[in-house]
Scaffold this active site. Sequence first.
Site, short mmCIF file in Angstrom:
data_model
loop_
_atom_site.label_atom_id
_atom_site.label_comp_id
_atom_site.label_asym_id
_atom_site.label_seq_id
_atom_site.Cartn_x
_atom_site.Cartn_y
_atom_site.Cartn_z
N ASP A 37 0.85 -1.19 0.00
CA ASP A 37 0.00 0.00 0.00
C ASP A 37 0.88 1.24 0.00
O ASP A 37 2.03 1.21 0.46
CB ASP A 37 -0.89 0.00 1.25
N THR A 97 -16.60 7.16 -6.03
CA THR A 97 -17.31 7.96 -7.05
C THR A 97 -16.45 9.17 -7.41
O THR A 97 -15.84 9.79 -6.54
CB THR A 97 -18.67 8.42 -6.47
N SER A 134 -10.85 -5.23 -7.08
CA SER A 134 -11.71 -4.06 -6.88
C SER A 134 -12.98 -4.21 -7.70
O SER A 134 -13.00 -4.89 -8.72
CB SER A 134 -11.00 -2.79 -7.35
N GLU A 171 -14.95 -9.34 -5.44
CA GLU A 171 -15.07 -9.83 -4.06
C GLU A 171 -16.49 -9.58 -3.54
O GLU A 171 -17.00 -8.48 -3.69
CB GLU A 171 -14.02 -9.11 -3.18
N ALA A 174 -18.89 -9.26 2.89
CA ALA A 174 -19.54 -8.13 3.56
C ALA A 174 -18.73 -7.82 4.81
O ALA A 174 -18.21 -8.74 5.46
CB ALA A 174 -20.98 -8.47 3.90
N CYS A 282 -19.91 0.51 -0.53
CA CYS A 282 -20.17 -0.10 -1.84
C CYS A 282 -21.51 0.25 -2.49
O CYS A 282 -21.54 0.66 -3.65
CB CYS A 282 -20.08 -1.62 -1.71
N PHE A 283 -22.61 0.06 -1.75
CA PHE A 283 -23.92 0.10 -2.42
C PHE A 283 -24.16 1.40 -3.18
O PHE A 283 -24.52 1.39 -4.35
CB PHE A 283 -25.05 -0.13 -1.40
N ARG A 352 -17.94 4.51 6.50
CA ARG A 352 -18.18 5.10 5.18
C ARG A 352 -19.67 5.02 4.82
O ARG A 352 -20.28 3.97 4.91
CB ARG A 352 -17.32 4.39 4.12
#
Length: 475
Positions: A37, A97, A134, A171, A174, A282-283, A352
């Site tokens: 990273d 985004t 990703s 992936e 959850a 994510c959603f 998040r």
Amino acid sequence: MNYQIKNICCIGAGYVGGPSMAVIADNCTNTIVNVVDLNQERIDLWNSKDLSNLPIYEPGLKEIIKRRRGKNLFFSTEIKKHISEADMIFISVNTPTKLKGIGAGEAIDLKWVEASSRKISQYAKGKTIVVEKSTLPVRTAETIKNILNSNTKKPNVDSNNQEFYILSNPEFLAEGTAINDLENPDRILIGGDNNNAIQALESIYSNWINKDKIIKTDLWSAELSKLIANAFLAQRISSINSISALCEVTGANIKEVANAIGKDKRIGELFLNSGPGFGGSCFKKDILNLVYICKYYGLHETANYWQQVLEINKWQQERISNLIINKLFGTVVGKRLSILGFSFKKNTNDTRESPAIKICKDLIEEGAKLNIYDPKVKSKVIEKDLNLKESIDFDNNSELGEWRFASNIEESAVDADALIFLTEWEEFRSINWQNISNKMRDPKWIFDTRSIDLSKEAQKFGFNIWMIGEGKNYS
Ligand code: NAD
Ligand code: UDX
């Protein structure tokens, strides 16, 4: 091609890269796994001696780190070195985004994926399988392929005998259940156009996952399936949340309705919990991206359909803030409110897109003094999310909203008019009601946005109780 993958590099040591590579290292003890990273602080935390300081909280994670770190699992910022040694490289970087430029507010910002691909193109040696971990817009593999092959096409450039094979392996874990999801997934999805590369990745997973759970498909279907899986899951939550409001006005009970419809095998029982709206990284961003892609291809009806899933989610959060203010006699100015839970769901420290952010911001805007308690979220994270410094002491002479971190439930309840449950942490189910109720101001309220269902016990101590999706109010 060599089917035996001996050295894996994962770019991105986040919520996906960290746990997913830990589980691979745990099940493939003869394979070296390097997680790299750019963020030195994050890597230092992954390497911290005290395992309670890992950057991510996931049940079961620290036990695996203890078993494998320093043996075949390593965390490092030496990106060049580990890319050049790897025969398989996972790209597991963030894909948020886009904030500006074309597609701002909807499209995915691919700059971290592009930067990773450029590094791979620069440093990889020999045959290398590059795996998209990703979540990416459909056809991103094409872009990655172009970047990777840019070196090999240049005349007079030593391309280290590079040969790249690209796979999509989204992936589905959850947060909060990541380790279990990785150890016992419903399916593994591998998209690609080279059978040898697909088999090489399959051989990693088949160390602990039954082969019949491994779905092999083309690149574009794999990329798109991930977006669609998230869209369908989020759609269920917006569906049940829209009905929670209908239950409240008609006297029905959302839990009863969810139970009754969920027994139909075609509908299924999971993912029917009404709540304060879905959060998580994510959603929202994946649906926004789906909407963007649909619009790009001129499919405006499809775009509008999925946009509605997001509109209902926003509405549910606003509905809850308004309802709390209305029940507290139409004003929360100067009132102390206990916020219980700030993470976007239980068993994670991730905030998040947590619905708690919007609800707390609304209440602060209205002048409330919030005592926020979460068992895993740190105060500096809340400070950043609310974009407001923590108050050391509340100023009783000011009508401005403020917040303070509470280190336990009792502390958050002091002088409070209401307990507002925003995350369903298990410890909220065993509250000492006598103790808590003595600390609060009357009339006192419980707002249970997660159907924790505290009514039986709490009612004995004189609380007014509002529960999501319940037509009946308790007092
Ligand atoms: P994250 O932000 O937690 O981690 C991403 C990491 O990548 C960060 O630590 C960042 O510093 C690092 N990074 C970025 N660019 C880099 C570069 N060029 N070189 C080295 N490191 C770099 O993100 P996440 O939650 O792990 O998500 C990663 C991807 O997985 C996203 O596409 C996401 O949509 C997807 N995903 C997330 C989840 C989840 O539950 N969080 C589940 C499934 C899929
Ligand atoms: C999601 C997907 O489930 C996972 O497959 C994908 O890989 C990443 O995105 P995650 O966001 O970590 O995972 O958690 P998830 O359990 O899906 O919950 C997302 C949000 O929906 C949370 O805020 C949760 O509280 C909420 N939720 C979930 C509900 O409100 N009701 C439910 O019934 C389920």
